[in-house]
Design a protein around this motif. Structure first.
Motif, PDB file in Angstrom:
ATOM      1  N   LEU A  60      -4.171  -9.479  20.320  1.00 52.61           N
ATOM      2  CA  LEU A  60      -3.117  -7.943  20.641  1.00 52.61           C
ATOM      3  C   LEU A  60      -1.939  -8.139  19.142  1.00 52.61           C
ATOM      4  N   THR A  61      -1.655  -9.413  19.243  1.00 51.13           N
ATOM      5  CA  THR A  61      -1.007  -9.225  17.644  1.00 51.13           C
ATOM      6  C   THR A  61      -2.246  -8.684  16.334  1.00 51.13           C
ATOM      7  N   ALA A  62      -2.974  -9.336  16.894  1.00 46.89           N
ATOM      8  CA  ALA A  62      -3.781  -8.442  15.271  1.00 46.89           C
ATOM      9  C   ALA A  62      -3.878  -6.794  15.343  1.00 46.89           C
ATOM     10  N   ILE A  63      -3.721  -6.559  16.601  1.00 39.43           N
ATOM     11  CA  ILE A  63      -4.618  -5.394  17.222  1.00 39.43           C
ATOM     12  C   ILE A  63      -3.243  -4.491  16.950  1.00 39.43           C
ATOM     13  N   ILE A  64      -1.734  -5.050  17.313  1.00 39.85           N
ATOM     14  CA  ILE A  64      -0.952  -4.103  17.756  1.00 39.85           C
ATOM     15  C   ILE A  64      -0.992  -4.019  15.505  1.00 39.85           C
ATOM     16  N   THR A  65      -0.010  -4.750  15.291  1.00 37.79           N
ATOM     17  CA  THR A  65       0.136  -4.966  13.558  1.00 37.79           C
ATOM     18  C   THR A  65      -0.721  -4.027  13.045  1.00 37.79           C
ATOM     19  N   LEU A  66      -1.802  -4.064  13.080  1.00 36.96           N
ATOM     20  CA  LEU A  66      -3.059  -3.185  12.599  1.00 36.96           C
ATOM     21  C   LEU A  66      -3.466  -1.165  12.463  1.00 36.96           C
ATOM     22  N   SER A  67      -2.029  -1.747  13.870  1.00 37.09           N
ATOM     23  CA  SER A  67      -1.969  -0.455  15.134  1.00 37.09           C
ATOM     24  C   SER A  67      -0.910   0.609  13.931  1.00 37.09           C
ATOM     25  N   VAL A  68      -0.119  -0.430  13.233  1.00 36.19           N
ATOM     26  CA  VAL A  68       1.226  -0.297  13.200  1.00 36.19           C
ATOM     27  C   VAL A  68       1.436  -0.667  11.909  1.00 36.19           C
ATOM     28  N   SER A  69       0.464  -1.146  10.880  1.00 34.17           N
ATOM     29  CA  SER A  69       0.980  -1.096   9.603  1.00 34.17           C
ATOM     30  C   SER A  69       0.474   0.222   8.444  1.00 34.17           C
ATOM     31  N   ASN A  70       1.212   0.115   7.424  1.00 31.53           N
ATOM     32  CA  ASN A  70       0.019   0.629   6.492  1.00 31.53           C
ATOM     33  C   ASN A  70      -0.688   0.963   5.625  1.00 31.53           C
ATOM     34  N   TRP A  71      -2.224   0.552   6.475  1.00 38.99           N
ATOM     35  CA  TRP A  71      -2.732   0.044   5.887  1.00 38.99           C
ATOM     36  C   TRP A  71      -3.590   1.019   5.174  1.00 38.99           C
ATOM     37  N   ASP A  72      -4.552   1.450   4.181  1.00 35.31           N
ATOM     38  CA  ASP A  72      -5.801   2.797   4.127  1.00 35.31           C
ATOM     39  C   ASP A  72      -6.045   3.216   4.969  1.00 35.31           C
TER      40      ASP A  72
ATOM     41  N   VAL B 171       0.706  -1.466  -0.374  1.00 28.97           N
ATOM     42  CA  VAL B 171       0.122   0.292  -0.278  1.00 28.97           C
ATOM     43  C   VAL B 171       0.533   1.119   0.466  1.00 28.97           C
ATOM     44  N   GLU B 172       2.222   1.178   1.236  1.00 33.48           N
ATOM     45  CA  GLU B 172       2.678   1.909   0.886  1.00 33.48           C
ATOM     46  C   GLU B 172       3.320   2.095  -0.592  1.00 33.48           C
TER      47      GLU B 172
ATOM     48  N   PHE C 140     -14.570  -7.165  16.617  1.00 29.30           N
ATOM     49  CA  PHE C 140     -15.978  -6.480  14.946  1.00 29.30           C
ATOM     50  C   PHE C 140     -14.695  -5.200  15.053  1.00 29.30           C
ATOM     51  N   ALA C 141     -13.645  -4.895  15.674  1.00 29.06           N
ATOM     52  CA  ALA C 141     -12.799  -3.713  15.334  1.00 29.06           C
ATOM     53  C   ALA C 141     -11.715  -4.165  13.969  1.00 29.06           C
ATOM     54  N   ILE C 142     -11.185  -5.692  14.732  1.00 27.49           N
ATOM     55  CA  ILE C 142     -10.364  -6.193  14.089  1.00 27.49           C
ATOM     56  C   ILE C 142     -11.128  -5.953  12.520  1.00 27.49           C
ATOM     57  N   ALA C 143     -11.794  -6.973  12.474  1.00 25.64           N
ATOM     58  CA  ALA C 143     -12.772  -7.163  11.074  1.00 25.64           C
ATOM     59  C   ALA C 143     -12.597  -6.557  10.472  1.00 25.64           C
ATOM     60  N   VAL C 144     -13.260  -5.302  10.386  1.00 25.15           N
ATOM     61  CA  VAL C 144     -14.082  -4.451   9.622  1.00 25.15           C
ATOM     62  C   VAL C 144     -13.177  -2.970   9.297  1.00 25.15           C
ATOM     63  N   VAL C 145     -11.262  -4.072  10.387  1.00 24.43           N
ATOM     64  CA  VAL C 145     -10.912  -2.841   9.381  1.00 24.43           C
ATOM     65  C   VAL C 145      -9.556  -4.314   8.154  1.00 24.43           C
ATOM     66  N   LEU C 146      -9.323  -5.498   8.895  1.00 21.04           N
ATOM     67  CA  LEU C 146      -9.339  -6.802   7.573  1.00 21.04           C
ATOM     68  C   LEU C 146     -10.382  -5.697   6.444  1.00 21.04           C
ATOM     69  N   LEU C 147     -11.741  -5.641   6.576  1.00 21.17           N
ATOM     70  CA  LEU C 147     -12.600  -5.630   4.882  1.00 21.17           C
ATOM     71  C   LEU C 147     -11.944  -4.527   4.884  1.00 21.17           C
ATOM     72  N   GLN C 148     -11.743  -3.182   5.370  1.00 22.66           N
ATOM     73  CA  GLN C 148     -11.107  -2.200   5.299  1.00 22.66           C
ATOM     74  C   GLN C 148     -12.583  -1.290   4.885  1.00 22.66           C
ATOM     75  N   TRP C 149     -13.647  -1.809   5.238  1.00 27.24           N
ATOM     76  CA  TRP C 149     -14.855  -1.242   5.671  1.00 27.24           C
ATOM     77  C   TRP C 149     -14.347   0.496   5.859  1.00 27.24           C
ATOM     78  N   ARG C 150     -15.390   1.216   4.674  1.00 32.07           N
ATOM     79  CA  ARG C 150     -15.647   2.761   5.041  1.00 32.07           C
ATOM     80  C   ARG C 150     -15.352   3.456   6.342  1.00 32.07           C
ATOM     81  N   TYR C 151     -16.948   2.755   7.116  1.00 34.44           N
ATOM     82  CA  TYR C 151     -17.120   3.437   8.367  1.00 34.44           C
ATOM     83  C   TYR C 151     -16.546   2.130   9.414  1.00 34.44           C
ATOM     84  N   TYR C 152     -15.400   2.250   9.465  1.00 32.75           N
ATOM     85  CA  TYR C 152     -14.258   1.165  10.709  1.00 32.75           C
ATOM     86  C   TYR C 152     -14.568   2.139  12.342  1.00 32.75           C
ATOM     87  N   SER C 153     -14.463   3.377  11.485  1.00 33.83           N
ATOM     88  CA  SER C 153     -13.860   4.220  12.634  1.00 33.83           C
ATOM     89  C   SER C 153     -14.989   4.177  13.996  1.00 33.83           C
TER      90      SER C 153
END
Length: 232
Positions: free
Chosen positions: A116-128, A62-63, A177-190
């Motif tokens: 915890l690994t999923a939460i940390i990884t999805l917070s430091v990775s350069n996903w959209d 992505v980067e 659920f938060a991990i899932a919506v980030v993995l799916l790149q849902w628009r309203y994940y926030s």
């Protein structure tokens, strides 16, 4: 016993002792605990680094401006398999009475490690769309407070029966659920991430209140006789 039988017996004992020397786990009896549910749990633990690699490499793509969606899809599949295996190993252990002390140790390690690994990884990775940095800080801080409180209560009371609260279970659901919506790149994940953060905070406060209540029930909030004499 014939001489041949004696030699065979001695040879078998030497081989057995040599096996225990080479493979000390045989002597401790841990091999007998490697049931099918425990093997599934170990498999879930081994899937964690695979998920991390897929998520990180997708972030790099992505980067670089060329997102490789196959990496994200693979990460979703790995995470889904790992998450579903949690229910499978638990059902097998209960249904076929394959519970073991090793499983009781490995299962929460695998569950919390995956989360915890999923939460940390999805917070430091350069996903959209990624988890904000405050989210893993909040989750980890809450878990540290809970672990510290449990250790303190066990030290003071001598025993401790841990039961997840309803709010704690709800917070776990929304974290997943938060991990899932980030993995799916849902628009309203926030929105989901915000709800998960609020519920996680409330569950942490609830555990603190329960811990203080248990301390009071154990009489640990009162000054000792030595403290009273010292203050006098």
């Amino acid at each position: 016993m014939s001489l041949r039988g004696l030699l065979v017996t001695i040879s078998m004992k030497i081989r057995a002792r040599d096996s225990l020397t080479r493979y000390p786990l045989l002597a401790t009896g841990y091999v007998s605990h490697m049931t099918l549910p425990n093997q599934i749990t170990l498999g879930r633990i081994l899937l964690i680094p695979i998920f991390v690699l897929l998520a990180v490499y997708y972030g790099h793509s992505v980067e670089a401006g060329e997102p490789e969606e196959k990496l994200r899809i693979a990460a979703i599949i790995v995470f889904l398999v790992a998450a579903l295996s949690d229910g499978v190993d638990g059902w097998l252990a209960r249904h076929f009475r394959l519970q073991s002390r090793l499983g009781a140790i490995l299962d929460p390690i695998a569950d919390k490690g995956l989360m915890l690994t999923a939460i940390i990884t999805l917070s430091v990775s350069n996903w959209d769309r990624s988890l904000p940095l405050w989210f893993p800080v909040l989750v980890i801080t809450r878990d540290i407070i809970i672990l510290t409180g449990c250790a303190l209560l066990r030290f003071l009371n001598g025993s401790l029966e841990i039961r997840p609260s309803s709010l704690g279970k709800i917070s776990t659901f929304f974290q997943m659920f938060a991990i899932a919506v980030v993995l799916l790149q849902w628009r309203y994940y926030s929105i989901i991430v915000g709800i998960a953060g609020i519920v996680t905070l409330l569950s942490g406060i609830g555990y603190i209140i329960d811990g203080v209540r248990l301390l009071k029930l154990g009489g640990h909030d009162r000054p000792t006789s030595g403290d009273v004499m010292g203050n006098g």
